[in-house]
Scaffold this motif. Structure first.
Motif, short mmCIF file in Angstrom:
data_model
loop_
_atom_site.label_atom_id
_atom_site.label_comp_id
_atom_site.label_asym_id
_atom_site.label_seq_id
_atom_site.Cartn_x
_atom_site.Cartn_y
_atom_site.Cartn_z
N LEU A 98 -3.14 2.06 -4.81
CA LEU A 98 -1.87 2.82 -5.50
C LEU A 98 -2.90 4.76 -5.39
O LEU A 98 -4.05 4.26 -5.44
CB LEU A 98 -1.50 3.19 -6.33
N ASP A 99 -2.47 5.08 -3.88
CA ASP A 99 -3.35 6.13 -3.98
C ASP A 99 -2.88 7.68 -4.00
O ASP A 99 -1.93 8.24 -3.95
CB ASP A 99 -4.10 6.55 -2.39
N ILE A 100 -3.10 8.03 -5.41
CA ILE A 100 -2.76 9.51 -5.53
C ILE A 100 -3.93 11.24 -6.54
O ILE A 100 -3.16 11.49 -6.60
CB ILE A 100 -1.90 9.41 -6.89
N SER A 101 -4.78 10.45 -5.46
CA SER A 101 -5.73 11.64 -5.86
C SER A 101 -5.53 12.46 -4.92
O SER A 101 -4.39 13.14 -3.39
CB SER A 101 -6.87 11.06 -4.98
N GLU A 102 -5.93 13.26 -5.34
CA GLU A 102 -6.02 15.27 -5.04
C GLU A 102 -4.76 15.60 -4.89
O GLU A 102 -4.26 16.29 -4.30
CB GLU A 102 -6.49 15.43 -4.17
N CYS A 103 -3.77 14.87 -6.34
CA CYS A 103 -2.03 15.72 -6.10
C CYS A 103 -1.85 16.33 -7.19
O CYS A 103 -2.07 15.60 -8.41
CB CYS A 103 -1.38 14.25 -6.48
N TYR A 104 -2.68 17.43 -7.23
CA TYR A 104 -2.79 18.11 -8.47
C TYR A 104 -2.07 18.61 -9.26
O TYR A 104 -2.39 18.95 -10.21
CB TYR A 104 -3.90 19.77 -7.94
N LEU A 105 -1.16 18.51 -9.57
CA LEU A 105 0.62 19.31 -10.05
C LEU A 105 0.65 17.18 -11.10
O LEU A 105 1.59 18.26 -11.44
CB LEU A 105 1.34 19.45 -8.88
N LEU A 106 0.07 17.14 -10.36
CA LEU A 106 0.92 15.24 -11.39
C LEU A 106 0.54 16.06 -12.67
O LEU A 106 -0.85 16.29 -12.94
CB LEU A 106 0.56 14.58 -10.72
N ASP A 107 1.16 15.76 -14.24
CA ASP A 107 0.58 16.02 -15.20
C ASP A 107 0.75 14.65 -15.99
O ASP A 107 0.37 14.65 -17.24
CB ASP A 107 1.84 17.07 -15.65
N GLY A 108 1.29 13.78 -15.44
CA GLY A 108 1.05 11.94 -15.96
C GLY A 108 1.25 10.84 -15.30
O GLY A 108 2.37 11.05 -13.93
N MET A 109 1.45 10.01 -15.87
CA MET A 109 1.33 9.08 -15.89
C MET A 109 2.81 8.51 -15.68
O MET A 109 3.42 7.56 -17.33
CB MET A 109 0.36 7.68 -14.99
N PRO A 110 3.88 7.63 -14.29
CA PRO A 110 5.11 6.52 -15.44
C PRO A 110 4.27 5.61 -16.14
O PRO A 110 3.72 4.96 -15.11
CB PRO A 110 5.95 6.33 -14.65
N ARG A 111 4.86 4.87 -17.41
CA ARG A 111 4.57 3.60 -17.99
C ARG A 111 4.45 2.65 -17.10
O ARG A 111 3.62 1.92 -17.10
CB ARG A 111 5.30 3.69 -19.20
N ILE A 158 0.73 -1.24 0.23
CA ILE A 158 0.11 -0.14 -0.26
C ILE A 158 1.00 1.46 -0.28
O ILE A 158 1.73 1.52 0.74
CB ILE A 158 -1.40 -0.28 1.11
N LEU A 159 0.50 2.36 -0.95
CA LEU A 159 1.25 3.60 -1.20
C LEU A 159 0.47 4.62 -0.77
O LEU A 159 -0.34 4.74 -2.04
CB LEU A 159 2.54 3.43 -2.41
N ASP A 160 0.18 5.64 0.11
CA ASP A 160 -0.81 6.56 0.03
C ASP A 160 -0.09 8.43 -0.13
O ASP A 160 0.72 7.97 0.67
CB ASP A 160 -1.10 6.53 1.58
N LEU A 161 -0.14 8.57 -1.31
CA LEU A 161 0.37 9.64 -1.03
C LEU A 161 -0.94 10.81 -2.01
O LEU A 161 -0.43 11.87 -2.48
CB LEU A 161 1.23 9.65 -2.70
#
Length: 650
Positions: A413-426, A388-391
């Protein structure tokens, strides 16, 4: 033991009898409480790499050592010779309050029955705790004792407990796969609730409680049990600390003077640590830095000594509604949360996270809500057992490291409300065990930049809307993730989802819960790239529909007034929950095929200023509806909702 009250010559016989009962009750409880230790598993001082959790559980119930006996003897001597302290003192105070009622009552209206009833309840609860706790199995006892870290009467989310127990190997599902960790956790919570250890906290707008709390009396006993099991120690203010060499759990607690210059577990070998939990420390990195300094270590070397740690919970854990206000912006159509400084956590540097490289046993890493953390080190890829990775709500996080692709056991994997993310690593596409992915970003491709902005980002939701990079992970890349059952998507594409993207979603065979949030870029024009996508979608004859297996669908800030063609009731026969929050949606009057009707049972409509339907019309479309939440939808007329915006059929 001295009497808590001294009857005066004017006290009548009933008062004397009642006060004597108070004293007798107090003495009985103080004598009985130490007996709880007989049924408490003791902590093991070892932590093997792969089987630390199960090893502890087995050793804890069978191993008896001289240290354990002396520890229990010491605790008994403290209780018998030094007077009540900690939880016992709390219990004594409860009884003293009853005594005060007796003393202050006028002679002509003595509250004898009231006092006797209160005493009876306290006695019954205390004795019941002893007997019931003794009958719990070892794993459930340890799940129960996890509440010892948290303050009494604190509302705790179900998800926090599940993640925590997964991290400590307390709810590992059987290899046969007939039960999930969530299912086992719910069984544990139900049993603890039925036995009276915890209480569900039901919110007005929810049918089922997903939060829990523990009453003071139970919490007092839990603290004592945790001390006697040597899971934790407590200071004079009942804050969890580490003093026992046999303890393998440490807590970060804010100092009364506000300083972070406190050493974490000064007498403890860091290699024996299983868990670090941040109770309320706002600057965890400074605490680590000071601890390293006291050992003449660099912070990376000091942190990397935690080779056997299972749970590293440094971020926020309190329910957001305990420390935030939710508002609606009518012109931006989004939710604004204002967090309290009391719940603020930040780091001055992420250097200490380089020490993650040696934490091969780590199963839960939570950095939720930590400010000033704009990136993660690639060393996170060394966490080969991480599940579990909670960000969540890491508002400064700008990118995920490529090393995340090496987390082959990651399930959440929780990266919700991380508004500066512009993409996901492949590399996300290679995480074959992933079951829950929250915050997956889909943006415009770089060729779709708006030339008028000369490549500059557009504002949205208090963050920034960036064109998606060409090498970002896409929905098509996720097709190989056969275990995905919950997915939430953030997108800046107003035409999302296209026919191709709907096809990709349909190939996620286990997907049951889907949430889509559209980022309002504030731009009124459509870029050439967006126009081409929309025209291609119109030319495509493939049916526009979502997966028929969806149980829950949530749409946030939907950018169009018309109901989308893919929201077809006849094709969503498994859909039970439909949530629409914010945006421009005008109605749910889409053309239905034949006599198709919604199977939705729970409908939530929030902040829809343009939504225009009548309650009778809504009932016709949703005949199986049993629950409606209507929050600031002024044009939903004849709504039967109460003053809290809730209607329930039952």
């Amino acid at each position: 033991m001295s009497s808590p009250v001294d009857p005066s010559p004017q006290t009548n016989s009933n008062e004397v009898l009642t006060i004597e009962n108070v004293i007798a009750t107090l003495s009985t409880l103080l004598a009985r409480l130490p007996n709880y230790k007989d049924s408490v598993p003791q902590c093991s001082s070892s932590n093997n790499n792969n089987n630390s959790g199960s090893s502890d559980l087995n050793n804890n119930t069978n191993t008896t050592t001289t240290d354990n006996n002396s520890g229990s003897s010491y605790l008994n001597n403290n209780i018998n010779n030094s007077g009540p302290s900690g939880p016992i003192k709390k219990l004594k105070c409860c009884l003293d309050d009853i005594s005060k009622v007796v003393v202050e009552a006028p002679n002509d209206s003595f509250p004898n029955k009231q006092v006797q009833d209160k005493l009876s309840v306290i006695m019954k609860d205390a004795l019941k705790l002893k007997e019931v706790f003794k009958d719990l199995d070892t794993r459930l006892k340890l799940c129960f004792l996890s509440f010892a870290v948290l303050p009494a009467n604190t509302v705790v989310k179900r998800r926090l407990l599940i993640n925590w127990w997964v991290g400590e190997r307390l709810v590992d599902p059987p290899v046969t796969g007939e039960k999930t960790a969530e299912y086992i956790s719910d069984e544990n919570l139900t049993e603890l609730e039925v036995k009276g250890f915890i209480e569900p906290v039901k919110e007005r707008h929810k049918l089922i409680a997903d939060r829990f709390k523990m009453q003071h009396l139970v919490h007092c006993v839990v603290i004592m049990l945790a001390q006697e099991a040597q899971l934790l120690h407590y200071d004079s203010n009942r804050n969890p600390t580490v003093k026992s060499l046999r303890s393998n759990r440490a807590c970060l607690v804010k100092a009364e003077n506000g300083t972070s210059k406190q050493e974490l577990a000064p007498k403890l070998d860091l290699e024996t640590l299983h868990t670090i939990f941040n109770v309320n420390e706002p600057f965890p990195d400074l605490r680590f830095e000071w601890s390293a300094k006291m050992k003449n270590d660099s912070i990376v070397d000091w942190f990397s000594k935690m080779k056997n740690i299972n749970v590293l919970y440094l971020g926020r854990w309190k329910s957001s509604d305990q420390h935030s206000n939710e508002e609606q912006s009518s012109d931006q159509h989004h939710i604004v949360r204002e967090g309290s400084l009391e719940n603020h956590i930040e780091v001055a540097s992420i250097e200490f996270l380089q020490g993650l490289k040696n934490m091969k046993c780590l199963r839960l890493l939570s950095l939720q809500g930590i400010s000033r953390m704009n990136e993660l080190p690639n060393s996170i890829g060394k966490l080969t057992n991480l599940k579990i990775l909670d960000l969540k709500t890491c508002h400064n996080l700008e990118a995920l490291p490529d090393g995340i692709a090496l987390l082959k056991k990651l399930s959440h994997l929780d990266i919700s409300e991380c508004y500066l993310l512009d993409g996901m690593p492949r590399g996300l596409a290679s995480l074959s065990e992933l079951q829950v992915l929250k915050g997956f970003v889909i943006g415009n491709m770089e060729s779709d930049r708006d030339d008028d902005h000369q490549g500059l980002p557009q504002q949205f939701l208090g963050g920034m809307c960036f064109p998606q990079k060409r090498d970002s992970c896409t929905l098509e890349d996720l097709i190989g993730l056969k275990k995905i059952r919950k997915l939430s998507i953030n997108t800046s594409c107003m035409d999302f989802p296209t026919s191709k993207e709907l096809q990709d979603l349909n190939k996620l065979e286990e997907l049951q819960k889907l949430a889509i949030a559209w980022r309002d870029s504030g731009a009124a024009t459509i870029t050439p790239g967006q126009l081409n996508r929309m025209l291609a979608m119109k030319r495509n004859n493939d049916p526009l529909e979502l997966s028929t297996k969806l149980d829950k669908l949530e749409l946030l800030c939907f950018p169009h007034t018309r109901t989308p063609d893919w929201l077809i009731p006849g094709k969503l026969q498994s859909l039970k929950k439909l949530y629409i929050r914010g945006g421009k949606l005008n109605n749910l009057r889409q053309m239905q095929e034949g006599s198709d009707i919604w199977t939705v049972e729970i409908l939530r409509l929030k902040y829809l200023n343009m939504f225009n339907m009548d309650w009778n019309e809504l009932q016709t479309s949703f005949p199986k509806l049993i629950f409606l939440e209507n929050v600031k939808c002024p044009n939903l007329t004849s709504s039967p909702c109460n003053k809290f915006g809730v209607w329930s059929k039952h």
